[in-house]
Scaffold this motif. Structure first.
Motif, PDB file in Angstrom:
ATOM      1  N   ARG A  72       0.827  -1.211   0.000  1.00 53.47           N
ATOM      2  CA  ARG A  72       0.000   0.000   0.000  1.00 53.47           C
ATOM      3  C   ARG A  72       0.857   1.256   0.000  1.00 53.47           C
ATOM      4  O   ARG A  72       0.621   2.200  -0.759  1.00 53.47           O
ATOM      5  N   ALA A  73       1.885   1.269   0.857  1.00 49.62           N
ATOM      6  CA  ALA A  73       2.746   2.443   0.952  1.00 49.62           C
ATOM      7  C   ALA A  73       3.544   2.654  -0.335  1.00 49.62           C
ATOM      8  O   ALA A  73       3.735   3.799  -0.775  1.00 49.62           O
ATOM      9  N   PHE A  74       3.999   1.563  -0.923  1.00 51.91           N
ATOM     10  CA  PHE A  74       4.773   1.633  -2.161  1.00 51.91           C
ATOM     11  C   PHE A  74       3.946   2.265  -3.277  1.00 51.91           C
ATOM     12  O   PHE A  74       4.417   3.154  -3.999  1.00 51.91           O
ATOM     13  N   LEU A  75       2.713   1.835  -3.422  1.00 57.34           N
ATOM     14  CA  LEU A  75       1.842   2.396  -4.448  1.00 57.34           C
ATOM     15  C   LEU A  75       1.506   3.858  -4.145  1.00 57.34           C
ATOM     16  O   LEU A  75       1.522   4.706  -5.049  1.00 57.34           O
ATOM     17  N   ALA A  76       1.223   4.149  -2.887  1.00 58.78           N
ATOM     18  CA  ALA A  76       0.868   5.523  -2.518  1.00 58.78           C
ATOM     19  C   ALA A  76       2.019   6.479  -2.811  1.00 58.78           C
ATOM     20  O   ALA A  76       1.793   7.621  -3.242  1.00 58.78           O
ATOM     21  N   ASP A  77       3.242   6.036  -2.595  1.00 57.32           N
ATOM     22  CA  ASP A  77       4.400   6.892  -2.876  1.00 57.32           C
ATOM     23  C   ASP A  77       4.510   7.242  -4.359  1.00 57.32           C
ATOM     24  O   ASP A  77       5.139   8.245  -4.714  1.00 57.32           O
ATOM     25  N   GLN A  78       3.920   6.419  -5.210  1.00 59.28           N
ATOM     26  CA  GLN A  78       3.941   6.680  -6.651  1.00 59.28           C
ATOM     27  C   GLN A  78       2.646   7.344  -7.134  1.00 59.28           C
ATOM     28  O   GLN A  78       2.416   7.464  -8.331  1.00 59.28           O
ATOM     29  N   GLY A  79       1.809   7.755  -6.184  1.00 55.66           N
ATOM     30  CA  GLY A  79       0.549   8.392  -6.538  1.00 55.66           C
ATOM     31  C   GLY A  79      -0.479   7.426  -7.097  1.00 55.66           C
ATOM     32  O   GLY A  79      -1.376   7.830  -7.843  1.00 55.66           O
ATOM     33  N   LEU A  80      -0.357   6.146  -6.743  1.00 52.97           N
ATOM     34  CA  LEU A  80      -1.249   5.117  -7.258  1.00 52.97           C
ATOM     35  C   LEU A  80      -2.021   4.463  -6.114  1.00 52.97           C
ATOM     36  O   LEU A  80      -1.595   4.490  -4.954  1.00 52.97           O
ATOM     37  N   GLY A  81      -3.145   3.877  -6.481  1.00 49.68           N
ATOM     38  CA  GLY A  81      -3.910   3.091  -5.534  1.00 49.68           C
ATOM     39  C   GLY A  81      -4.033   1.661  -6.029  1.00 49.68           C
ATOM     40  O   GLY A  81      -3.614   1.342  -7.157  1.00 49.68           O
ATOM     41  N   PRO A  82      -4.604   0.774  -5.234  1.00 45.90           N
ATOM     42  CA  PRO A  82      -4.743  -0.630  -5.640  1.00 45.90           C
ATOM     43  C   PRO A  82      -5.464  -0.819  -6.963  1.00 45.90           C
ATOM     44  O   PRO A  82      -5.142  -1.735  -7.728  1.00 45.90           O
ATOM     45  N   HIS A  83      -6.425   0.054  -7.275  1.00 44.10           N
ATOM     46  CA  HIS A  83      -7.189  -0.099  -8.516  1.00 44.10           C
ATOM     47  C   HIS A  83      -6.390   0.305  -9.758  1.00 44.10           C
ATOM     48  O   HIS A  83      -6.839   0.081 -10.881  1.00 44.10           O
ATOM     49  N   ASP A  84      -5.228   0.906  -9.562  1.00 45.79           N
ATOM     50  CA  ASP A  84      -4.382   1.278 -10.698  1.00 45.79           C
ATOM     51  C   ASP A  84      -3.465   0.141 -11.134  1.00 45.79           C
ATOM     52  O   ASP A  84      -2.748   0.275 -12.122  1.00 45.79           O
ATOM     53  N   VAL A  85      -3.477  -0.944 -10.407  1.00 47.23           N
ATOM     54  CA  VAL A  85      -2.592  -2.074 -10.689  1.00 47.23           C
ATOM     55  C   VAL A  85      -3.357  -3.141 -11.461  1.00 47.23           C
ATOM     56  O   VAL A  85      -4.431  -3.576 -11.047  1.00 47.23           O
ATOM     57  N   TRP A  86      -2.775  -3.562 -12.576  1.00 51.00           N
ATOM     58  CA  TRP A  86      -3.418  -4.562 -13.424  1.00 51.00           C
ATOM     59  C   TRP A  86      -3.182  -5.987 -12.945  1.00 51.00           C
ATOM     60  O   TRP A  86      -4.025  -6.859 -13.081  1.00 51.00           O
ATOM     61  N   SER A  87      -1.977  -6.221 -12.442  1.00 53.87           N
ATOM     62  CA  SER A  87      -1.632  -7.584 -12.046  1.00 53.87           C
ATOM     63  C   SER A  87      -0.452  -7.512 -11.074  1.00 53.87           C
ATOM     64  O   SER A  87       0.362  -6.594 -11.144  1.00 53.87           O
ATOM     65  N   VAL A  88      -0.386  -8.488 -10.182  1.00 56.24           N
ATOM     66  CA  VAL A  88       0.701  -8.577  -9.208  1.00 56.24           C
ATOM     67  C   VAL A  88       1.298  -9.973  -9.264  1.00 56.24           C
ATOM     68  O   VAL A  88       0.573 -10.972  -9.251  1.00 56.24           O
ATOM     69  N   GLY A  89       2.610 -10.051  -9.350  1.00 61.42           N
ATOM     70  CA  GLY A  89       3.323 -11.321  -9.238  1.00 61.42           C
ATOM     71  C   GLY A  89       4.086 -11.337  -7.926  1.00 61.42           C
ATOM     72  O   GLY A  89       4.683 -10.334  -7.543  1.00 61.42           O
ATOM     73  N   ILE A  90       4.054 -12.473  -7.225  1.00 61.62           N
ATOM     74  CA  ILE A  90       4.707 -12.575  -5.913  1.00 61.62           C
ATOM     75  C   ILE A  90       5.564 -13.831  -5.881  1.00 61.62           C
ATOM     76  O   ILE A  90       5.067 -14.947  -6.117  1.00 61.62           O
TER      77      ILE A  90
END
Length: 382
Positions: A137-155
């Motif tokens: 969450r913090a990583f995305l917020a630092d880039q001005g993004l929220g969870p809905h701005d992410v298309w896919s996540v690989g872990i």
């Protein structure tokens, strides 16, 4: 008759999805391009390309550009189109025993943000999940993004991941039988793909690392943990239950003893890991460090030889904690493999550093996006 029509409709939809992927791939590799050039690069007819281009513009995946072409002839310029890499983002994550690495990438694979953080290995499985949630969450917020701005996540995780997405880990026992993607679904409402970390490492090497020109590859993690990712004919080989390449599980290979012999505390700097200190000493030509490394490689050679004899790979990539040793790794390992294998494959040392697994997670997330494109999906932020 109705059944025949449905089957034909399904075939046509599948063909259109495949053609869409081909056009998008061509534009991702080189942008901008004209319709004629796309048709030439893909082998599709011009009318087919024209229809797909108009559709993709409408979806927001590509855009017409006004940038002038170099050396353009006089007259009305041909329309030129580019892939909209900014249409969305993917995230690659590597969460191991002591660290988390996060990479944010555009849809063309360009990494635009990165973060690494160490944490105590004593964290429980539940604490690791909470740490992952908070850091993401913090990583995305630092880039001005929220969870809905992410298309896919690989872990990437240190353990086997079966066909249902459940983890089996001896490194983080609390995560055994955990469906991590399901646990994170409310935090990141997109496709989440959990994979063994070494499997992701071999994807990264094939995409942007030492294995870009090889299709039969074994990527071996060398250090305190021994494991392997396998690629056959350019495709990741996971095995029926995700356990392909788990060399460290078999006690008779003697890998535990080799790992315990990997001890080096001489001239260790504050905050420096044992393997980092050893690698630095080897690079400096320290005879004692070279001896420790040689004895370690002698201990892991039988396991690697078994892998080489079973798979006969074109290329063996050495990754993991000892990769910073660099060039000496290959010749030293070769000397121990030569007497116990039919032949020694070409050996390369990974140059992707500590981001290799996370970069492979980005590649896995991008693969999911490509599949998403073929289904006719629209960008989340057109």
């Amino acid at each position: 008759m109705a059944s025949h029509d449905r089957a034909r409709g399904h075939d046509l939809a599948a063909l259109r999805g495949l053609n869409t992927q081909v056009v998008l791939r061509a534009l991702r590799q080189e942008s901008p391009q004209t319709v004629s050039r796309i048709a030439g690069a893909t082998g599709l007819s011009r009318p087919t390309v024209e229809a797909l281009v108009e559709e993709l513009v409408g979806r927001g995946w590509i855009a017409e550009t006004d940038a002038p072409a170099a050396g353009r002839a006089p007259g009305r310029p041909a329309r030129r189109f580019r892939f909209r890499a900014e249409a969305g983002h993917v995230v690659g994550v590597d969460i191991g025993l002591r660290k988390i690495v996060l990479l944010l990438a555009r849809l063309d694979g360009e990494v635009v943000a990165r973060r690494r953080e160490d944490f105590p290995e004593e964290l429980t499985g539940a604490e690791r999940i909470e740490l992952l949630r908070g850091r993401l969450r913090a990583f995305l917020a630092d880039q001005g993004l929220g969870p809905h701005d992410v298309w896919s996540v690989g872990i990437g995780v240190p353990g086997m991941v079966d066909e249902t997405g459940r983890i089996r880990s001896v490194i983080v026992p609390d995560w055994t039988d955990l469906d991590l993607a399901r646990r994170l679904a409310d935090d990141v409402p997109c496709r989440i793909h959990v994979e063994n970390d070494v499997n992701l490492a071999v994807l990264a090497e094939h995409w942007r690392g030492a294995a870009m020109l090889a299709d039969d590859v074994a990527c071996v993690l060398v250090g305190r943990r021994i494991s392997c990712g396998v690629m056959i004919d350019g495709r990741l080989h996971r095995g029926r239950r995700g356990g392909a390449g788990e060399l460290g599980i078999l006690p008779r290979l003697g890998l535990d003893a080799a790992e315990k012999a990997l001890a080096w505390d001489a001239d260790r700097r504050p905050g420096e890991s044992e393997t980092d200190a050893l690698a630095r000493a080897v690079r400096a030509g320290d005879a004692g460090a070279l001896d420790v490394l040689d004895r370690y490689l002698a201990g892991v050679a039988p396991g690697i030889a078994a892998l080489v004899l079973a798979l006969d790979p074109e290329l063996l990539v050495l990754s993991g904690a000892l990769a910073p040793v660099g060039d000496p790794l290959g010749p030293l390992l070769t000397e121990h493999l030569r007497p116990i294998t039919l032949h020694v494959p070409r050996i390369a040392v990974s140059t992707l550093g500590r981001e290799g697994v996370a970069l492979g997670a980005v590649r896995r997330a991008l693969d999911a996006v490509e599949s998403h494109l073929a289904d006719g999906a629209r960008p989340l932020r057109p």
